[in-house]
Design a protein around this motif. Sequence first.
Motif, PDB file in Angstrom:
ATOM      1  N   SER A 137     -95.353 -47.790 -16.926  1.00  0.00           N
ATOM      2  CA  SER A 137     -94.898 -46.408 -17.093  1.00  0.00           C
ATOM      3  C   SER A 137     -93.504 -46.302 -17.689  1.00  0.00           C
ATOM      4  N   ASN A 138     -92.593 -47.187 -17.286  1.00  0.00           N
ATOM      5  CA  ASN A 138     -91.226 -47.059 -17.784  1.00  0.00           C
ATOM      6  C   ASN A 138     -90.622 -48.376 -18.273  1.00  0.00           C
ATOM      7  N   PHE A 139     -91.444 -49.389 -18.506  1.00  0.00           N
ATOM      8  CA  PHE A 139     -90.907 -50.599 -19.126  1.00  0.00           C
ATOM      9  C   PHE A 139     -92.015 -51.352 -19.857  1.00  0.00           C
ATOM     10  N   GLU A 140     -91.578 -52.212 -20.775  1.00  0.00           N
ATOM     11  CA  GLU A 140     -92.483 -53.048 -21.565  1.00  0.00           C
ATOM     12  C   GLU A 140     -91.954 -54.474 -21.579  1.00  0.00           C
ATOM     13  N   ILE A 141     -92.850 -55.441 -21.378  1.00  0.00           N
ATOM     14  CA  ILE A 141     -92.489 -56.865 -21.381  1.00  0.00           C
ATOM     15  C   ILE A 141     -93.245 -57.560 -22.505  1.00  0.00           C
ATOM     16  N   VAL A 142     -92.515 -58.330 -23.320  1.00  0.00           N
ATOM     17  CA  VAL A 142     -93.114 -59.127 -24.392  1.00  0.00           C
ATOM     18  C   VAL A 142     -92.755 -60.589 -24.156  1.00  0.00           C
ATOM     19  N   LEU A 143     -93.759 -61.445 -24.112  1.00  0.00           N
ATOM     20  CA  LEU A 143     -93.570 -62.887 -23.950  1.00  0.00           C
ATOM     21  C   LEU A 143     -94.333 -63.604 -25.060  1.00  0.00           C
ATOM     22  N   GLY A 144     -93.759 -64.709 -25.557  1.00  0.00           N
ATOM     23  CA  GLY A 144     -94.467 -65.406 -26.613  1.00  0.00           C
ATOM     24  C   GLY A 144     -93.910 -66.778 -26.935  1.00  0.00           C
ATOM     25  N   ALA A 145     -94.630 -67.458 -27.816  1.00  0.00           N
ATOM     26  CA  ALA A 145     -94.229 -68.786 -28.293  1.00  0.00           C
ATOM     27  C   ALA A 145     -94.664 -68.923 -29.738  1.00  0.00           C
TER      28      ALA A 145
ATOM     29  N   ASP B  30     -87.970 -54.181 -22.262  1.00  0.00           N
ATOM     30  CA  ASP B  30     -87.551 -52.857 -22.714  1.00  0.00           C
ATOM     31  C   ASP B  30     -87.741 -51.885 -21.548  1.00  0.00           C
ATOM     32  N   VAL B  31     -86.631 -51.373 -21.027  1.00  0.00           N
ATOM     33  CA  VAL B  31     -86.671 -50.501 -19.853  1.00  0.00           C
ATOM     34  C   VAL B  31     -86.255 -49.098 -20.263  1.00  0.00           C
ATOM     35  N   ASN B  32     -87.077 -48.121 -19.910  1.00  0.00           N
ATOM     36  CA  ASN B  32     -86.735 -46.725 -20.152  1.00  0.00           C
ATOM     37  C   ASN B  32     -85.838 -46.205 -19.032  1.00  0.00           C
ATOM     38  N   GLY B  33     -84.956 -45.273 -19.368  1.00  0.00           N
ATOM     39  CA  GLY B  33     -84.000 -44.766 -18.392  1.00  0.00           C
ATOM     40  C   GLY B  33     -84.614 -44.131 -17.171  1.00  0.00           C
ATOM     41  N   THR B  34     -85.891 -43.696 -17.253  1.00  0.00           N
ATOM     42  CA  THR B  34     -86.533 -43.085 -16.091  1.00  0.00           C
ATOM     43  C   THR B  34     -86.740 -44.083 -14.957  1.00  0.00           C
ATOM     44  N   ALA B  35     -86.598 -45.389 -15.254  1.00  0.00           N
ATOM     45  CA  ALA B  35     -86.679 -46.376 -14.168  1.00  0.00           C
ATOM     46  C   ALA B  35     -85.467 -46.302 -13.257  1.00  0.00           C
ATOM     47  N   PHE B  36     -84.374 -45.706 -13.743  1.00  0.00           N
ATOM     48  CA  PHE B  36     -83.155 -45.605 -12.957  1.00  0.00           C
ATOM     49  C   PHE B  36     -82.974 -44.210 -12.353  1.00  0.00           C
TER      50      PHE B  36
ATOM     51  N   ALA C 104     -84.465 -39.823 -12.769  1.00  0.00           N
ATOM     52  CA  ALA C 104     -85.251 -38.802 -13.453  1.00  0.00           C
ATOM     53  C   ALA C 104     -84.373 -38.082 -14.484  1.00  0.00           C
ATOM     54  N   GLY C 105     -84.961 -37.767 -15.630  1.00  0.00           N
ATOM     55  CA  GLY C 105     -84.225 -37.081 -16.674  1.00  0.00           C
ATOM     56  C   GLY C 105     -83.478 -37.998 -17.624  1.00  0.00           C
ATOM     57  N   TRP C 106     -83.587 -39.331 -17.418  1.00  0.00           N
ATOM     58  CA  TRP C 106     -82.884 -40.286 -18.300  1.00  0.00           C
ATOM     59  C   TRP C 106     -83.830 -40.851 -19.370  1.00  0.00           C
ATOM     60  N   GLU C 107     -84.840 -40.096 -19.766  1.00  0.00           N
ATOM     61  CA  GLU C 107     -85.828 -40.638 -20.699  1.00  0.00           C
ATOM     62  C   GLU C 107     -85.253 -40.933 -22.078  1.00  0.00           C
ATOM     63  N   ARG C 108     -84.093 -40.382 -22.422  1.00  0.00           N
ATOM     64  CA  ARG C 108     -83.486 -40.655 -23.717  1.00  0.00           C
ATOM     65  C   ARG C 108     -82.696 -41.962 -23.731  1.00  0.00           C
ATOM     66  N   LEU C 109     -82.588 -42.606 -22.573  1.00  0.00           N
ATOM     67  CA  LEU C 109     -81.889 -43.888 -22.469  1.00  0.00           C
ATOM     68  C   LEU C 109     -82.896 -45.030 -22.518  1.00  0.00           C
ATOM     69  N   SER C 110     -82.571 -46.070 -23.291  1.00  0.00           N
ATOM     70  CA  SER C 110     -83.439 -47.248 -23.371  1.00  0.00           C
ATOM     71  C   SER C 110     -82.561 -48.499 -23.335  1.00  0.00           C
ATOM     72  N   LEU C 111     -82.926 -49.431 -22.490  1.00  0.00           N
ATOM     73  CA  LEU C 111     -82.194 -50.695 -22.346  1.00  0.00           C
ATOM     74  C   LEU C 111     -83.118 -51.835 -22.741  1.00  0.00           C
ATOM     75  N   ILE C 112     -82.662 -52.645 -23.707  1.00  0.00           N
ATOM     76  CA  ILE C 112     -83.457 -53.763 -24.214  1.00  0.00           C
ATOM     77  C   ILE C 112     -82.692 -55.061 -23.993  1.00  0.00           C
ATOM     78  N   VAL C 113     -83.358 -56.028 -23.382  1.00  0.00           N
ATOM     79  CA  VAL C 113     -82.783 -57.353 -23.152  1.00  0.00           C
ATOM     80  C   VAL C 113     -83.773 -58.393 -23.679  1.00  0.00           C
ATOM     81  N   GLY C 114     -83.281 -59.318 -24.496  1.00  0.00           N
ATOM     82  CA  GLY C 114     -84.172 -60.315 -25.059  1.00  0.00           C
ATOM     83  C   GLY C 114     -83.530 -61.679 -25.172  1.00  0.00           C
ATOM     84  N   ALA C 115     -84.357 -62.684 -25.300  1.00  0.00           N
ATOM     85  CA  ALA C 115     -83.891 -64.069 -25.461  1.00  0.00           C
ATOM     86  C   ALA C 115     -84.915 -64.833 -26.278  1.00  0.00           C
TER      87      ALA C 115
END
Length: 229
Positions: free
Chosen positions: A156-164, A209-215, A217-228
């Motif tokens: 609902s409020n985040f996406e995970i991508v894993l690969g090789a 990729d985490v949407n602000g609504t995970a933190f 309500a009303g933060w849907e315009r915020l997006s936090l992306i962390v990758g490696a």
Amino acid sequence: HPSGLFALGEFLNTNSRGLDATVDTVTQAGAFRHRDRDGLAAQDMVGKVGYRDELFDLYAMFRNHSELKDIDKNAYVDNDNATIDFKRRLWTYGATYRFNDRTKLKLTGGYSEMHRVAVDDSSAIGPSGATDHTFSDTKYSGTMQTNELQSTVRLSNFEIVLGAGMYRETMSVQSYFTTSSFFGPFEYYSNLDSLALSATTRDLFAQLDVNGTAFAAGWERLSLIVGAR
């Protein structure tokens, strides 16, 4: 997207009688001018087949490119006997499986092989037909291979991508040169085949990729992306 089996093909043929890419700036009276028109002949063939439905999206594609073109000796200098013969074959594929609306697994890859032959035969250097008595023949070859596996999970409020993945290149060069001058004949030959030149890169990657609504309500315009990788 429509479902079912599909196929497509394409053929492209390009021919040019030649263009003179240099500008004649010689103003000296009686100077030797050997203007040439550099031609081109190229063909492309493409074929693709695949299958698609609600769960699977599969395809395989092949492309063959071939061209023979005349070239100049170097910048602003014409050459009546210099050509490049280039060929490339490319195979690509892709397979995607959707477990459900939130999870899918994707495999993509391809293989390409290239061959280029550059020939510079003796060129006219005077109105009498005299040439520079030189000949060069250089063959370049190389391959490229890539494969990547990637999984994606959407909630609902985040996406995970894993690969090789894996990426590999190989190359080789063979060169021959000969000339004849006042000092006598000269020949040079080199071959890099025995060196087995190659480079391989293997990688793992992850992205969240985490949407602000995970933190809050009303933060849907915020997006936090962390990758490696």
